[in-house]
Design a protein around this motif. Structure first.
Motif, PDB file in Angstrom:
ATOM      1  N   ASP A  56      -9.086  -7.404   6.499  1.00  0.00           N
ATOM      2  CA  ASP A  56      -7.649  -7.434   6.755  1.00  0.00           C
ATOM      3  C   ASP A  56      -6.860  -6.888   5.569  1.00  0.00           C
ATOM      4  OD1 ASP A  56      -5.212  -8.355   8.248  1.00  0.00           O
ATOM      5  OD2 ASP A  56      -5.036  -9.672   6.505  1.00  0.00           O
ATOM      6  N   ASN A  57      -7.209  -7.303   4.356  1.00  0.00           N
ATOM      7  CA  ASN A  57      -6.497  -6.807   3.182  1.00  0.00           C
ATOM      8  C   ASN A  57      -6.787  -5.328   2.924  1.00  0.00           C
ATOM      9  OD1 ASN A  57      -4.917  -9.017   2.266  1.00  0.00           O
ATOM     10  ND2 ASN A  57      -6.757 -10.007   1.448  1.00  0.00           N
ATOM     11  N   ARG A  58      -7.985  -4.886   3.229  1.00  0.00           N
ATOM     12  CA  ARG A  58      -8.298  -3.463   3.093  1.00  0.00           C
ATOM     13  C   ARG A  58      -7.404  -2.644   4.043  1.00  0.00           C
ATOM     14  NH1 ARG A  58     -12.805  -0.295   1.429  1.00  0.00           N
ATOM     15  NH2 ARG A  58     -14.058  -2.172   1.017  1.00  0.00           N
ATOM     16  N   GLU A  59      -7.255  -3.140   5.260  1.00  0.00           N
ATOM     17  CA  GLU A  59      -6.418  -2.448   6.244  1.00  0.00           C
ATOM     18  C   GLU A  59      -4.957  -2.415   5.781  1.00  0.00           C
ATOM     19  OE1 GLU A  59      -4.955  -2.989  10.898  1.00  0.00           O
ATOM     20  OE2 GLU A  59      -6.729  -4.074  10.172  1.00  0.00           O
ATOM     21  N   LYS A  60      -4.506  -3.512   5.193  1.00  0.00           N
ATOM     22  CA  LYS A  60      -3.122  -3.565   4.716  1.00  0.00           C
ATOM     23  C   LYS A  60      -2.892  -2.609   3.547  1.00  0.00           C
ATOM     24  CE  LYS A  60      -1.520  -8.114   6.260  1.00  0.00           C
ATOM     25  NZ  LYS A  60      -2.464  -8.302   7.366  1.00  0.00           N
ATOM     26  N   LEU A  61      -3.878  -2.434   2.691  1.00  0.00           N
ATOM     27  CA  LEU A  61      -3.739  -1.469   1.601  1.00  0.00           C
ATOM     28  C   LEU A  61      -3.619  -0.048   2.151  1.00  0.00           C
ATOM     29  CD1 LEU A  61      -6.229  -2.732  -1.150  1.00  0.00           C
ATOM     30  CD2 LEU A  61      -3.748  -3.055  -1.030  1.00  0.00           C
ATOM     31  N   GLU A  62      -4.361   0.250   3.194  1.00  0.00           N
ATOM     32  CA  GLU A  62      -4.265   1.562   3.821  1.00  0.00           C
ATOM     33  C   GLU A  62      -2.879   1.764   4.439  1.00  0.00           C
ATOM     34  OE1 GLU A  62      -7.522   1.426   6.548  1.00  0.00           O
ATOM     35  OE2 GLU A  62      -9.033   1.894   5.009  1.00  0.00           O
ATOM     36  N   LYS A  63      -2.341   0.709   5.044  1.00  0.00           N
ATOM     37  CA  LYS A  63      -0.992   0.786   5.600  1.00  0.00           C
ATOM     38  C   LYS A  63       0.044   0.955   4.497  1.00  0.00           C
ATOM     39  CE  LYS A  63      -1.809  -1.937   9.814  1.00  0.00           C
ATOM     40  NZ  LYS A  63      -1.474  -3.208  10.538  1.00  0.00           N
ATOM     41  N   LEU A  64      -0.200   0.317   3.353  1.00  0.00           N
ATOM     42  CA  LEU A  64       0.714   0.407   2.218  1.00  0.00           C
ATOM     43  C   LEU A  64       0.859   1.856   1.758  1.00  0.00           C
ATOM     44  CD1 LEU A  64       2.348  -1.488   0.293  1.00  0.00           C
ATOM     45  CD2 LEU A  64       0.374  -1.434  -1.226  1.00  0.00           C
ATOM     46  N   GLU A  65      -0.247   2.580   1.726  1.00  0.00           N
ATOM     47  CA  GLU A  65      -0.207   4.001   1.361  1.00  0.00           C
ATOM     48  C   GLU A  65       0.715   4.783   2.284  1.00  0.00           C
ATOM     49  OE1 GLU A  65      -4.014   5.740  -0.677  1.00  0.00           O
ATOM     50  OE2 GLU A  65      -4.508   5.097   1.351  1.00  0.00           O
ATOM     51  N   LYS A  66       0.513   4.593   3.569  1.00  0.00           N
ATOM     52  CA  LYS A  66       1.277   5.357   4.557  1.00  0.00           C
ATOM     53  C   LYS A  66       2.743   4.935   4.590  1.00  0.00           C
ATOM     54  CE  LYS A  66      -2.849   5.839   7.460  1.00  0.00           C
ATOM     55  NZ  LYS A  66      -3.488   5.447   8.751  1.00  0.00           N
ATOM     56  N   GLN A  67       2.969   3.630   4.478  1.00  0.00           N
ATOM     57  CA  GLN A  67       4.322   3.103   4.601  1.00  0.00           C
ATOM     58  C   GLN A  67       5.219   3.541   3.454  1.00  0.00           C
ATOM     59  OE1 GLN A  67       4.340  -1.024   5.636  1.00  0.00           O
ATOM     60  NE2 GLN A  67       6.479  -1.341   5.157  1.00  0.00           N
ATOM     61  N   HIS A  68       4.661   3.580   2.239  1.00  0.00           N
ATOM     62  CA  HIS A  68       5.469   3.894   1.065  1.00  0.00           C
ATOM     63  C   HIS A  68       5.124   5.242   0.429  1.00  0.00           C
ATOM     64  CE1 HIS A  68       7.493   0.077   1.166  1.00  0.00           C
ATOM     65  NE2 HIS A  68       6.345  -0.579   1.160  1.00  0.00           N
ATOM     66  N   GLY A  69       4.212   5.975   1.030  1.00  0.00           N
ATOM     67  CA  GLY A  69       3.890   7.306   0.500  1.00  0.00           C
ATOM     68  C   GLY A  69       3.314   7.271  -0.891  1.00  0.00           C
ATOM     69  N   VAL A  70       2.446   6.292  -1.151  1.00  0.00           N
ATOM     70  CA  VAL A  70       1.821   6.167  -2.466  1.00  0.00           C
ATOM     71  C   VAL A  70       0.313   6.308  -2.325  1.00  0.00           C
ATOM     72  CG1 VAL A  70       3.646   4.685  -3.357  1.00  0.00           C
ATOM     73  CG2 VAL A  70       1.644   3.638  -2.275  1.00  0.00           C
ATOM     74  N   THR A  71      -0.357   6.415  -3.446  1.00  0.00           N
ATOM     75  CA  THR A  71      -1.808   6.459  -3.476  1.00  0.00           C
ATOM     76  C   THR A  71      -2.338   5.105  -3.948  1.00  0.00           C
ATOM     77  OG1 THR A  71      -1.882   8.829  -3.938  1.00  0.00           O
ATOM     78  CG2 THR A  71      -3.805   7.544  -4.567  1.00  0.00           C
TER      79      THR A  71
END
Length: 329
Positions: A60-75
């Protein structure tokens, strides 16, 4: 080898990326995600690479980190550490006193050699409220890191003599702007790990870093790591955020965090507002679980004259203590 969410060797723009690192265990992924959100929202002109160091992560946290990249345009780059890294220190008497998470902060800079020249290390229990440009522009020179001094009388009187610090200063390690090669050249990782596993430390890895970096810290303004100890305010019945001095990073030290439902302070709502713009938006706040948390919650309620609720939660605390005694008997 790190587990990559995206290849950070090729920046996504011509700007030189800012490398920011966290060390987290299971209970701090949400806090870290909200910290990252606050950093990005207050620094729209900067290119960020966020490095997440941990010994484990849930799906679940791995998936959220992937969403974080897309949501905020960060690496975001996930570095899953191998516990065998610490094998040579398991023989020392104090090793077993510490959780694996205690060691993560000490391992980060060496893992970023060849990736970053400087890295901004952040604890996962802080929020960003301003521009980081001035901090990132600091020339460290021969210093290994920039950090904020802890000038509380109790710290000066106890930790400096207890640790044998020769330069008369003690710093809080929740925010450190680190020169990676200076860190490696001074063998900070080994010195700090040996100190942590052979000596009885009051503040664990922070004490170990103060030993390893004694005399090699550039001290910076308090605004870069303004400590806000929520227990102190709530014990006095203060619930409003009222700070007269400037701050960029507010660091919530102590056992009460803004993601606790029993944090009866305005900062809980501010944290929840930022969380609502992160992949953790739907995650409920954490309720009191341990006996210590139940006791604190009851105390805060009574301080705010919510007597009936306070008595109820104090009874929950007493029941929790009783269950602990029965299990241990």
């Amino acid at each position: 080898m790190p587990s990559e969410l995206r290849d950070v060797s090729v920046p996504r723009s011509d700007n030189k990326p800012v490398h920011v690192a966290f060390g987290v265990d299971a209970g701090y992924y949400r806090g870290m995600g909200v910290t990252i959100t606050s950093v990005v929202e207050n620094n729209p002109g900067l290119e960020f690479v966020f490095h997440v160091f941990a010994f484990s992560i849930t799906a679940d946290n791995r998936e959220k980190l992937e969403k974080l990249e897309k949501q905020h345009g960060v690496t975001v780059q996930l570095h899953l550490l191998d516990t065998t890294t610490l094998d040579e220190f398991r023989q020392f008497p104090c090793f077993s006193k510490h959780s694996l998470g205690t060691f993560i902060r000490l391992l980060i800079p060496s893992r970023l050699s060849g990736i970053a020249d400087q890295v901004l290390y952040l604890d996962a229990d802080l929020l960003c409220f301003g521009d980081l440009s001035d901090l990132l522009a600091i020339d460290l020179g021969d210093h290994i890191a920039a950090a904020v001094a802890d000038e509380k009388d109790t710290t000066v009187k106890t930790q400096i003599p207890a640790l044998g610090l020769k330069h008369g200063h003690y710093f809080n390690a929740g925010v450190m702007y680190i020169d990676v090669q200076n860190w490696i050249a001074a063998n900070v990782q080994q010195v700090a790990l040996k100190a942590l596993t052979t000596l009885d430390m009051r503040f664990a890895d922070q004490d170990a870093l103060n030993i390893a970096l004694d005399g090699r810290i550039r001290y910076i303004d308090t605004k870069w790591n303004y400590r806000y100890h929520l227990v102190d305010y709530l014990t006095r019945g203060e619930t409003r955020l009222n700070v007269s001095q400037p701050y960029v990073f507010m660091h919530f030290t102590g056992p009460v965090k803004p993601w606790h439902s029993w944090c009866l302070h305005d900062i809980r709502e501010l944290f929840s507002d930022i969380q609502s713009r992160s992949p953790w938006a739907e995650s409920p706040l954490d309720g009191p679980g341990t006996a210590r948390e139940l006791k604190l919650f009851s105390k805060f309620l009574i301080t705010q004259h919510r007597i009936a609720e306070g008595v109820y939660w104090h009874c929950r605390y007493l029941r929790s203590r009783l269950m602990q005694k029965l299990k241990s008997s």
